[in-house]
Motif scaffolding. Structure first.
Motif, PDB file in Angstrom:
ATOM      1  N   LYS A   1       0.792  -1.229   0.000  1.00 33.53           N
ATOM      2  CA  LYS A   1       0.000   0.000   0.000  1.00 33.53           C
ATOM      3  C   LYS A   1       0.829   1.286   0.000  1.00 33.53           C
ATOM      4  O   LYS A   1       0.282   2.377  -0.098  1.00 33.53           O
ATOM      5  N   LYS A   2       2.139   1.173   0.110  1.00 36.07           N
ATOM      6  CA  LYS A   2       2.955   2.372   0.276  1.00 36.07           C
ATOM      7  C   LYS A   2       3.127   3.181  -1.021  1.00 36.07           C
ATOM      8  O   LYS A   2       3.549   4.334  -0.975  1.00 36.07           O
ATOM      9  N   GLU A   3       2.784   2.598  -2.146  1.00 36.05           N
ATOM     10  CA  GLU A   3       3.007   3.280  -3.416  1.00 36.05           C
ATOM     11  C   GLU A   3       2.299   4.635  -3.468  1.00 36.05           C
ATOM     12  O   GLU A   3       2.853   5.630  -3.939  1.00 36.05           O
ATOM     13  N   ALA A   4       1.056   4.671  -2.969  1.00 32.95           N
ATOM     14  CA  ALA A   4       0.305   5.931  -2.998  1.00 32.95           C
ATOM     15  C   ALA A   4       1.020   7.008  -2.195  1.00 32.95           C
ATOM     16  O   ALA A   4       1.134   8.166  -2.623  1.00 32.95           O
ATOM     17  N   PHE A   5       1.532   6.640  -1.021  1.00 33.03           N
ATOM     18  CA  PHE A   5       2.252   7.588  -0.170  1.00 33.03           C
ATOM     19  C   PHE A   5       3.537   8.053  -0.855  1.00 33.03           C
ATOM     20  O   PHE A   5       3.836   9.262  -0.893  1.00 33.03           O
ATOM     21  N   GLU A   6       4.300   7.113  -1.376  1.00 31.33           N
ATOM     22  CA  GLU A   6       5.595   7.451  -1.976  1.00 31.33           C
ATOM     23  C   GLU A   6       5.415   8.333  -3.212  1.00 31.33           C
ATOM     24  O   GLU A   6       6.189   9.262  -3.438  1.00 31.33           O
ATOM     25  N   THR A   7       4.375   8.046  -3.977  1.00 31.73           N
ATOM     26  CA  THR A   7       4.106   8.862  -5.165  1.00 31.73           C
ATOM     27  C   THR A   7       3.653  10.265  -4.775  1.00 31.73           C
ATOM     28  O   THR A   7       4.095  11.263  -5.363  1.00 31.73           O
ATOM     29  N   GLN A   8       2.814  10.330  -3.777  1.00 34.15           N
ATOM     30  CA  GLN A   8       2.235  11.607  -3.376  1.00 34.15           C
ATOM     31  C   GLN A   8       3.259  12.534  -2.727  1.00 34.15           C
ATOM     32  O   GLN A   8       3.297  13.731  -2.991  1.00 34.15           O
ATOM     33  N   PHE A   9       4.112  11.982  -1.854  1.00 35.26           N
ATOM     34  CA  PHE A   9       5.017  12.810  -1.063  1.00 35.26           C
ATOM     35  C   PHE A   9       6.475  12.744  -1.509  1.00 35.26           C
ATOM     36  O   PHE A   9       7.316  13.481  -0.985  1.00 35.26           O
ATOM     37  N   GLY A  10       6.773  11.845  -2.437  1.00 35.32           N
ATOM     38  CA  GLY A  10       8.152  11.733  -2.897  1.00 35.32           C
ATOM     39  C   GLY A  10       9.092  11.252  -1.809  1.00 35.32           C
ATOM     40  O   GLY A  10      10.253  11.658  -1.746  1.00 35.32           O
ATOM     41  N   ALA A  11       8.599  10.397  -0.943  1.00 41.71           N
ATOM     42  CA  ALA A  11       9.398   9.866   0.161  1.00 41.71           C
ATOM     43  C   ALA A  11       9.214   8.349   0.223  1.00 41.71           C
ATOM     44  O   ALA A  11       8.111   7.835   0.034  1.00 41.71           O
ATOM     45  N   THR A  12      10.302   7.641   0.512  1.00 42.72           N
ATOM     46  CA  THR A  12      10.278   6.181   0.593  1.00 42.72           C
ATOM     47  C   THR A  12       9.853   5.745   1.990  1.00 42.72           C
ATOM     48  O   THR A  12      10.304   6.309   2.987  1.00 42.72           O
ATOM     49  N   VAL A  13       8.987   4.743   2.065  1.00 42.03           N
ATOM     50  CA  VAL A  13       8.561   4.180   3.345  1.00 42.03           C
ATOM     51  C   VAL A  13       9.479   3.024   3.707  1.00 42.03           C
ATOM     52  O   VAL A  13       9.653   2.083   2.922  1.00 42.03           O
ATOM     53  N   VAL A  14      10.087   3.098   4.888  1.00 39.00           N
ATOM     54  CA  VAL A  14      10.975   2.040   5.387  1.00 39.00           C
ATOM     55  C   VAL A  14      10.387   1.544   6.701  1.00 39.00           C
ATOM     56  O   VAL A  14      10.291   2.304   7.673  1.00 39.00           O
ATOM     57  N   ALA A  15       9.967   0.274   6.741  1.00 39.71           N
ATOM     58  CA  ALA A  15       9.302  -0.260   7.929  1.00 39.71           C
ATOM     59  C   ALA A  15      10.078  -1.423   8.514  1.00 39.71           C
ATOM     60  O   ALA A  15      10.686  -2.220   7.782  1.00 39.71           O
ATOM     61  N   LYS A  16      10.049  -1.511   9.836  1.00 39.49           N
ATOM     62  CA  LYS A  16      10.675  -2.646  10.522  1.00 39.49           C
ATOM     63  C   LYS A  16       9.896  -2.935  11.803  1.00 39.49           C
ATOM     64  O   LYS A  16       9.198  -2.063  12.339  1.00 39.49           O
ATOM     65  N   VAL A  17      10.032  -4.176  12.261  1.00 42.50           N
ATOM     66  CA  VAL A  17       9.405  -4.586  13.515  1.00 42.50           C
ATOM     67  C   VAL A  17      10.454  -4.554  14.609  1.00 42.50           C
ATOM     68  O   VAL A  17      11.541  -5.119  14.452  1.00 42.50           O
ATOM     69  N   SER A  18      10.143  -3.885  15.707  1.00 42.60           N
ATOM     70  CA  SER A  18      11.075  -3.820  16.829  1.00 42.60           C
ATOM     71  C   SER A  18      10.902  -5.045  17.702  1.00 42.60           C
ATOM     72  O   SER A  18       9.790  -5.460  18.010  1.00 42.60           O
ATOM     73  N   ARG A  19      12.016  -5.638  18.086  1.00 48.53           N
ATOM     74  CA  ARG A  19      11.978  -6.793  18.986  1.00 48.53           C
ATOM     75  C   ARG A  19      12.071  -6.341  20.437  1.00 48.53           C
ATOM     76  O   ARG A  19      12.125  -7.164  21.307  1.00 48.53           O
TER      77      ARG A  19
END
Length: 544
Positions: free
Chosen positions: A526-544
């Protein structure tokens, strides 16, 4: 800003057949021009009420005997017949109780109390005769139940058949209440003798209205604090009719809801300039004007124009709630359903949104998690990736809470169903344009992005289109964060790194060993809409 919601009780047991969990109440207003009724279902768990039926019949009680001032027998008979019909509708709606009041025409007529006794004898309906001040107070309560004042000063004007109420308030107890004997029926009967109205009659009528309104306007302005610039709110059939005329002239259509509709003083001046030149037969051909309203519209419009000029206010915002809804609000504390009559102003929007969520059986726990994720994303990117303020933040919250309401219709294409349900719902506290923006935000929480070929989106003003484009991108990420709808993510940390043009999302799982693979996959999807709109890459990780 957070608001506390007053406590309430559900100890009251209704007298009729309605469910004790959601009692049904009917409220009747016997006015100078018309008799109105609203039937509502009260939801004590919120607490709030939903309108389930509206009825109106124009009876013209204000058309009294010119010599004696008495209510005419045939008009009283027509009014009693209308009330009998309303009683039947209330009964069929399982109303537990009917609250009824009479206003200007009845309180001024020498035989007004005899009329109320006839109603009691023939229908068994007890009607309270209320003063102009009391009428204004309950109008204020009705408006507060449907429009947020945000603790800012607002002037409310209600133009009835026999009187005009002016109210100054700011979410709390009213600062000023007044009722003046200038009404559309009263003035038409007294001063309009030509069709179309002659210049002489028009100028005399204008001078009379101004003379009557000058004192109450001055008294009201004395309660304004230095530097305050109040907004003007209008409620009544006359003002709504003028808004319909303007909408039909400018857009070619009359909106289903006029809540929040803006009408400028210049718009009003142009409409009145045209109306005064038309005969009655020509006026009722104007889109938005009914046969009975056409008889009294020039006088009503002139009252509004003179009031706006005296107040020196350039535009008026329409509120569809008024005296009848105020009767409901006034009734609830007396039955232990709420402790504070003004509780609606703690959050008109919140209560209304929760009502609609309840109506369409939204999974509220899931929706609230999505809404919280959406607001976190909004807050952490504000001032960096977007510059929207609190009003847009509230649009996002409501859209997030209602984004899945379309499941009530069908799972297939439920985002489109969500749009239509929200579009046609009574979302109080929002303007028609804001409701349309919320509906579009919900529609674009999944599947295709906003496109010009989508008519509901394309019909939005440019600014609202931008809001939908940017906030729907945030909503898509929020929905992805609860992909399994089990609350897998307990907490979200969000940080934008400007020099990398990256939005870093750190997910803290509710269960420590949960890898949240489905949530990470959904974010990636789903991040494509955000990245296209704001010109920023989404980087996600799970914290242990």
């Amino acid at each position: 800003m957070t608001h506390s919601v007053p406590t309430f009780s559900t100890q009251w047991q209704p007298k009729g057949r309605s469910s004790s969990s959601e009692p049904i109440l009917a409220a009747i207003d016997i006015g100078t021009n018309s008799v109105h009724m609203v039937v509502v279902k009260i939801q004590p768990t919120l607490p709030a009420f939903t309108i389930v039926a509206r009825e109106k019949e124009t009876v013209r009680l204000g058309d009294r005997d010119p010599k004696t001032g008495h209510l005419k027998p045939e008009v009283m008979a027509a009014s009693i017949a209308a009330l009998g019909r309303f009683q039947e509708i209330a009964l069929l709606s399982n109303a537990a109780e009917i609250v009824a009041v009479a206003t200007s025409a009845t309180r001024e007529a020498p035989n007004g109390r005899d009329f109320l006794q006839q109603i009691q004898d023939k229908l068994g309906l007890e009607v309270s005769l209320i003063s102009g001040q009391e009428e204004a107070r309950r109008i204020y309560l009705g408006i507060l139940s449907g429009m947020e004042f945000n603790n800012q000063p607002h002037i409310a004007i209600d133009i009835g058949g026999g009187s005009t109420e002016l109210i100054l308030g700011d979410s709390y107890e009213p600062r000023s209440l007044s009722s003046t004997k200038v009404g559309a029926v009263r003035l038409t009967s007294k001063f309009v003798s030509t069709d179309p109205i002659s210049s002489k009659d028009f100028q005399y009528l204008r001078a009379y209205i101004r003379g009557k309104l000058e004192r109450p306007v001055e008294d009201l302005q004395a309660y304004l604090h230095p530097g305050e610039e109040p907004r003007l709110v209008g409620t009544s059939g006359t003002i709504q009719c003028l808004a319909k005329i303007h909408a039909a002239q400018t857009t070619g259509t009359i909106p289903n809801s006029l809540q929040g509709y803006e009408l400028s003083r210049d718009n009003l001046h142009e409409i009145l300039k045209k109306l005064r030149k038309l005969t009655y037969e020509e006026r009722i051909q104007v889109p938005g004007v009914s046969e009975r309203r056409g008889e009294i519209l020039v006088a009503g419009a002139l009252i509004l124009q003179e009031a706006m000029e005296l107040l020196d206010i350039e535009s008026i915002s329409i509120c569809e709630r008024s005296l009848r809804e105020g009767l409901i609000v006034d009734w609830m504390p007396d039955r232990g359903l709420v402790e504070e009559r003004l509780f609606y102003q703690s959050s008109v929007r919140r209560l209304s949104t929760l009502q609609i969520a309840q109506k369409y059986q939204v999974n509220l726990q899931y929706a609230q998690r999505v809404a919280q994720f959406a607001l976190t994303l909004f807050d952490r990117t504000q001032g960096q990736l977007h510059h929207w303020q609190d009003s847009e933040r509230q649009l996002l919250w409501t859209a997030a809470l209602l984004h899945n309401c379309g499941l009530f219709v069908s799972h297939s294409a439920h985002h489109k169903h969500s749009y239509y349900l929200i579009h046609n719902s009574e979302l109080l506290g929002y303007t028609e344009t804001e409701v349309e923006s919320i509906a579009n935000l919900a529609r674009y929480h999944r599947k295709s992005l906003p496109k010009k070929k989508h008519e509901p989106y394309n019909n939005l003003p440019k600014l609202q289109q931008q809001i939908v484009e940017e906030l729907s991108a945030l909503l898509r990420l929020a929905v992805a964060l609860d992909r399994r709808q089990i609350g897998a993510i307990e907490q979200l940390q969000c940080q934008y790194i400007p020099h990398l043009k990256e939005l870093h999302l750190t997910l803290f799982p509710s269960i420590p060993d949960d890898p949240c693979e489905l949530e990470l996959w959904s974010l990636d999807y789903k991040k494509e809409a955000f990245e296209t709109q704001f010109g920023a890459t989404v980087v996600a990780k799970v914290s242990r």
